[in-house]
Design a protein around this motif. Structure first.
Motif, short mmCIF file in Angstrom:
data_model
loop_
_atom_site.label_atom_id
_atom_site.label_comp_id
_atom_site.label_asym_id
_atom_site.label_seq_id
_atom_site.Cartn_x
_atom_site.Cartn_y
_atom_site.Cartn_z
N LYS A 149 40.94 41.16 74.74
CA LYS A 149 39.88 40.62 73.87
C LYS A 149 38.80 41.67 73.61
CE LYS A 149 38.55 36.38 74.89
NZ LYS A 149 38.18 35.21 75.71
N ASN A 177 46.24 38.31 68.98
CA ASN A 177 46.94 37.03 69.11
C ASN A 177 46.02 35.96 69.67
OD1 ASN A 177 48.66 35.18 71.16
ND2 ASN A 177 49.88 35.64 69.34
N ILE A 178 45.19 36.35 70.63
CA ILE A 178 44.29 35.38 71.27
C ILE A 178 43.16 34.97 70.32
CG2 ILE A 178 42.64 35.05 73.15
CD1 ILE A 178 44.36 36.99 74.82
N GLU A 216 42.64 35.71 66.86
CA GLU A 216 42.92 35.33 65.47
C GLU A 216 44.03 34.30 65.32
OE1 GLU A 216 43.59 38.74 63.04
OE2 GLU A 216 41.47 39.26 62.96
N GLU A 217 44.92 34.21 66.29
CA GLU A 217 46.09 33.37 66.12
C GLU A 217 46.14 32.20 67.11
OE1 GLU A 217 49.40 36.04 66.24
OE2 GLU A 217 48.57 37.33 64.67
N GLY A 218 45.05 31.97 67.81
CA GLY A 218 44.97 30.81 68.69
C GLY A 218 45.74 30.94 69.99
N GLY A 219 46.01 32.17 70.40
CA GLY A 219 46.70 32.36 71.67
C GLY A 219 45.81 32.01 72.85
N SER A 220 46.42 31.76 73.99
CA SER A 220 45.68 31.39 75.21
C SER A 220 46.25 32.15 76.39
CB SER A 220 45.81 29.89 75.47
OG SER A 220 47.17 29.54 75.70
N SER A 231 49.77 30.97 76.91
CA SER A 231 50.76 31.46 75.95
C SER A 231 51.06 32.94 76.18
CB SER A 231 50.28 31.23 74.52
OG SER A 231 49.12 32.01 74.24
#
Length: 258
Positions: free
Chosen positions: A66, A141-142, A144-148, A151
């Motif tokens: 991040k 991915n975390i 902008e794309e809602g990753g956690s 995931s």
């Protein structure tokens, strides 16, 4: 395999990046491309192996990813190449790589350098750039794309065999990154090998001592046997001489008597 994260990382290590790296490093473009094709899956495979052995390392991956995505440092990878490189980003990537690979990092760099036909120093710089690109890809991915965290953990854990399959087999890194040689297990292996060596030395000493003792016993037995035979032989000779003397004496007595 969900390849978006992997290939997004690789997309930052192609084109103009490789061309400028080739000029700065004095390496062939195709050789650098070959090295990157091995480095990126090795880094993802290393992260997979790390969280398998140490699940507590996942928050570090998330935090680093991040941070790198937010400061956009993965868009300036050329700054990691050459003499006038970005010290802050190099320190960050080097620290992360050491956390992931530990003392095996130098060994891995040498193997990939030999595989690609480039200098170790060039490979090491590509590792720094690839680490930033890989973490930046996870960060994207975390954010902008809602990753956690969950995931990303699933992505790394489930795709571990896929990462290892992309690494050229001739490098022989699959065993190293498969979890068979985690730092703890490697230390245990070294300790076990040390114990085995000490045991072999002890057994060798005992065998030598036993052979020496047996040899001494045999020598003593043979000596006693020979000494006993000699004494018996002397006793027989002495008895024979005594008998002969008695016969001669008796004959003399008989002659005198007659």
């Amino acid at each position: 395999m969900d390849s978006k994260i992997l290939y997004y990382a690789k997309s930052h290590l192609e084109g103009s990046f490789l061309q400028e790296a080739a000029e700065k490093m004095g390496e062939k473009l195709e050789d650098l491309s070959k090295a990157v094709s091995a480095i990126v899956p090795t880094i993802f495979g290393g992260m997979s192996n790390k969280i398998t052995n140490e699940p507590s390392f996942l928050p570090t991956i998330i935090s680093e990813s991040k941070n790198i995505f937010n400061n956009q440092s993965f868009h300036h990878l050329n700054g990691l190449i050459g003499e006038n490189n970005a010290e802050t980003n190099i320190t960050q990537s080097s620290s992360f790589l050491f956390d992931v690979f530990g003392g095996s990092l130098h060994h891995i760099v040498e193997k990939i350098a030999s595989f690609a036909g480039i200098k170790n120093s060039s490979t090491r710089q590509l590792f720094d750039a690839s680490a930033i690109a890989s973490l930046g890809s996870i960060g994207k991915n975390i954010i902008e794309e809602g990753g956690s965290s969950e995931s990303i953990n699933n992505f790394l854990a489930k795709n571990k065999p896929g990462f290892l399959s992309i690494i050229p087999a001739s490098l022989g890194l699959s065993l190293l990154l498969s979890g068979a040689h985690s730092p703890t297990e490697e230390a245990n292996n070294i300790h076990q090998q040390s114990n085995t060596f000490q045991m072999q030395k002890s057994n060798s000493f005992l065998k030598t001592l036993l052979i020496t003792v047996i040899g001494m016993v045999i020598i003593v037995v043979l000596f006693r046997s020979c000494w006993g035979n000699e004494k018996e032989h002397d006793h027989v000779i002495g008895s024979h001489e005594q008998a002969t003397s008695m016969i001669i004496t008796n004959n003399s007595i008989m002659n005198t008597f007659i």
